[in-house]
Structure formats: structure tokens, C-alpha cells
Design an enzyme around this catalytic site. Sequence first.
Site, mmCIF file in Angstrom:
data_model
loop_
_atom_site.group_PDB
_atom_site.id
_atom_site.type_symbol
_atom_site.label_atom_id
_atom_site.label_comp_id
_atom_site.label_asym_id
_atom_site.label_seq_id
_atom_site.Cartn_x
_atom_site.Cartn_y
_atom_site.Cartn_z
ATOM 1 C CG ASP A 38 -2.124 -0.861 1.076
ATOM 2 O OD1 ASP A 38 -2.754 -1.197 2.096
ATOM 3 O OD2 ASP A 38 -2.458 -1.214 -0.076
ATOM 4 C CE LYS A 60 -8.493 0.611 -2.986
ATOM 5 N NZ LYS A 60 -7.673 -0.592 -3.020
ATOM 6 C CG MET A 169 -8.226 6.809 6.486
ATOM 7 S SD MET A 169 -9.016 5.380 5.707
ATOM 8 C CE MET A 169 -9.374 4.365 7.126
#
Length: 522
Positions: A38, A60, A169
Site C-alpha cells: 500500500d 490508495k 482518515m
Amino acid sequence: MTEQKGKVYLVGAGPGDVAYLTVKAYNLLAMAEVLVYDALVNQQLLQYVRPDCLCLDVGKRGGQPSTPQGEINQLLVDYCLQGKQVVRLKSGDPLIFGRCTPEITALQAQYCEFEVIPGISSALAAPLMAGIPLTDAVLSRCFAVLTAHEPDVLDWEALSRLDTLVILMGGTHLAEIIHQLIRQGRSPYTPIAIIRWAGTPDQQVWVGELKNILTQTQGVYLSPVVIVIGEVVKLRNYLQPQRISLKDQAFDSPPMLNNSPLTGKTILVTRSAGQSSQFSDGLSALGATVISMPTLEIVPPSSWSGLDRAIANLTDFHWLILTSTNGVDYFFTRLFAQGQDVRALSSIKIAVVGEKTAQSLQQRGLKPDLIPPNFVADALVAHFPESLQGQKVLFPRVESGGRDVLVAELTAQGAVVVEVAAYQSRCPTSIPESAKLALQNRTVDIITFASSKTVKFFCQLLQEVFADNRDISHILADVCIASIGPETSKTCQSLLGRVDVEAEEYTLDGLTQAVVKWVKSR
């Protein structure tokens, strides 16, 4: 010949540096034939794979092109069916917001062998690396970990009631997070910490309150970040052994201590609740560990009637005297509430005490006509530019407990002084746990006092908290007592028996300079 059987390992990479990688994860990297990793995985981890390992970046990142989840699933299946040893490397722990479910489901559908290897989640590691405990016997009996990737689907009413929140996030939705929590009753003074790139040489931490953290982080790209919200954030200053700038060192090198003048000193700041931030930030910038202990609460007066009458008759006054930023704030708040603006002061002259008071006035588009040079109210009369005989003076002030010398001197010079309550100050009902622990454990080096009231209320709070021992002198035996000016020093002498440092310039900047000078002289 037997066909080689492939296997997929879903591995947690931890928060960043190899030092936080598990031994099993490290060994799996060394044997991997295919590495699927990632974006948040530390690129330095790639040096531990074998030279012929196929490395595939499928990370991502918000707003950037990324590999679709379906394509990632198929990659894992394809290489496993080819008999490869595949490491799917994810930041933190693979089962905490790691999107493992669709990958495992895809592997199961094709009868692919897999194993999940735990990692240290950033939700736990980031607060720890910032010196913030997620649980505390008094301040936090529980915490919740959540992702704010889609804030609209969260139950903010329930979340607002929890002691501590750890949010992943959430950088791009910080304003919405704050709005929702305050809307559901969380205090705007609730502490908050934002930790970016935890566990890496680029780690940065912003600490503030819900009401001001957006100002601190304005223009900063907050990703990746872990957000901690709750009273435990206050313990950060107390629990950090030393201030180390992670940007100035690599993790495999010995830490370099900060050379700032206040490094290694713990300073207890006693000021009004919500008003010590700029002063504390300045001390922190000089290397100090700052613990806030508000000893004043500034609130509206018991009645607005006196101030309202004065505002309705402003043309009757020759002078307006403002001796604090609190006086400025509450006077103008009430002026505007009465439907007036600064034009109502066109015929009145304004005298202020102190640079901060002058700055507060200037923020409202007004320049004071008089500022005494040594920033104390008692010097105001001596520097008045005209005779006070017959002058009508409006003096919005604290409701009770203020000094009466200025009023007496103005009256003695022939002025007619109208005193009106603009605000009141009172003693808080409790001491922050971080301050209490620091005082109990004798880890405070310096205590700063910016007014006589802060000294009085400090003593009152200590007598209440340490009721089992009315003699608090032993708690302060080795602590430097720092005062902003002569009047505060008199109160320190009276109630604490001494004062060790007095600012030469009677301002917060002057107090900071005096503290630095004292530390350097030791």
C-alpha cells in the site's frame, strides 16, 4: 514433480519504521516472491525483500489514481495460483481499516491458502509516539477507534459521549468532525492532537482544542494523520521524557536533544481558561514541557445593567479606560449586542494598559489615545496628557476583586469615574489531572503567574485538592516562582512566601524572557 503451492500472507507493516515491524513480518518480507504493498507503507521496508521479488505498488491515496480493489483481489489470486509466496503488505494492522475482507473473500473463493499476520495499528502507536495515553484511571476509561472517511454515516451523538476518540482518515474532514462533536455537546475547549506520519522521521504533532485546531493546521495537508480527541491529550506534556524533533534524526541513530533554552524544563502555566495558548506555545517553542493549569474563569457579569446604561450614554463620557483584553472583549461584545458599532466611540478618547490590550483594541479598528509606557494601571494617571479635572471617565472592569488604586488616583485628580462590571473572574472548580500529577510528583520546575488573582486562586485550588496537608510549601519547595510584575510579586510574597523571577517588562513576552534568563543563570 510436485507443483509448488502458493500462499498469500496479509501482513501488517506497523506505523512506519522497520523497528515497529514484527519479527514474523520481517522474515516473510525476506522470503516473498511477490510483494503487493500500500501507499502508506514505508518505502524503506522494500530493501528487506530479495532482489528478484516482484514489487507491486497498489496504494490508495485520496484524490490520486489508485488500483481498483477488484484488481488487487485478482492479483493476489493469480500469483497465489501460480505457486508464488505473496506478501500483501498493509500499513498498521491488516484487520483495522485495512480492507482485508474483500481480499480474503476472493482468496477463499479460489481456494487459495492465506494467513493474516498482525501489525501495530497506527490507532494505538501514533498516540503513544506523541506521548498520549489512550486510557487513564481518571481521564479516560474507554476509547473508540473510527474512520472518518465517511463522516455522514457515523453516530456522532453516541461518539460525543465517549471519553476518548481515535480517528483515522479524518484529515480532510477535520472541520466536519469538530462541527459534529460540538453540535452534539462536546466542549469547544476539548483537547485535540493531530499526529501526522507517526513513527517516521517526518512525524509532526499539533496540539490544541476543538475551537482552535483548524487555525493551527490551516493550509497543511493532513494525511496520513491520526486524530486524538479527549482530556488525555493534556497528559502529553507530562508524560514526555524529553522533546525530540523527529525531523532532525533517523530512528537508527541516537536521539539528539533539543538545544532550545528551556529544554528539559517543565513549566506550569496559570492563566485564564482558554487564554494561555499563545504564551504556552511560546514556551514550548523554546523547548519547555508546558502544563496548563487554568486558575481563572472569565465569565459575564452577574448583571449587564450598569454597562448597558453606560453604552446608552457614551456621549456623556470624555474617556474610556480599558485595562485588559477581557475588558475590551466584553465591552465590545455588549456594544455590538446593543446594536451599536465603533462609531459610537467617535467622541470619546480611549486609554489602555498593556500592549495586548492595545492590540485587542486595534483588531477592532481603533487606536488608543494613551498607553502608559510601563504597562501598569497605576502609571496611567502619571502619564495622562491632559488635566483630569471635571473629566468623566468610563471604566469597564472586573466585577469584584480588582485593584482600586487607579480609581482612587483618577478621583483624586478631579475625574468623575463611572465603574461598571464588564465581566467577572472566578476560581475553577478543579485542577487538570496532568497538573495535579506533576505537582504531586514534584516534576514542575517553574510556575508562572500573570496576575495577583492567579496566585490567590492557585493557592485556593491547592488547599482544596491537597486537603490532607494544608501546608503546601513542600510541594513548591524546589519550584521557581515567576511573576509578571510588581503587584503579582507582592501577592506571591504574601501567599507563597517568595518570588524568584519578576519580568522586567510587565508583559507575557517579558515573563518569557525573564524565565529564559533565570534558566540560563542556573
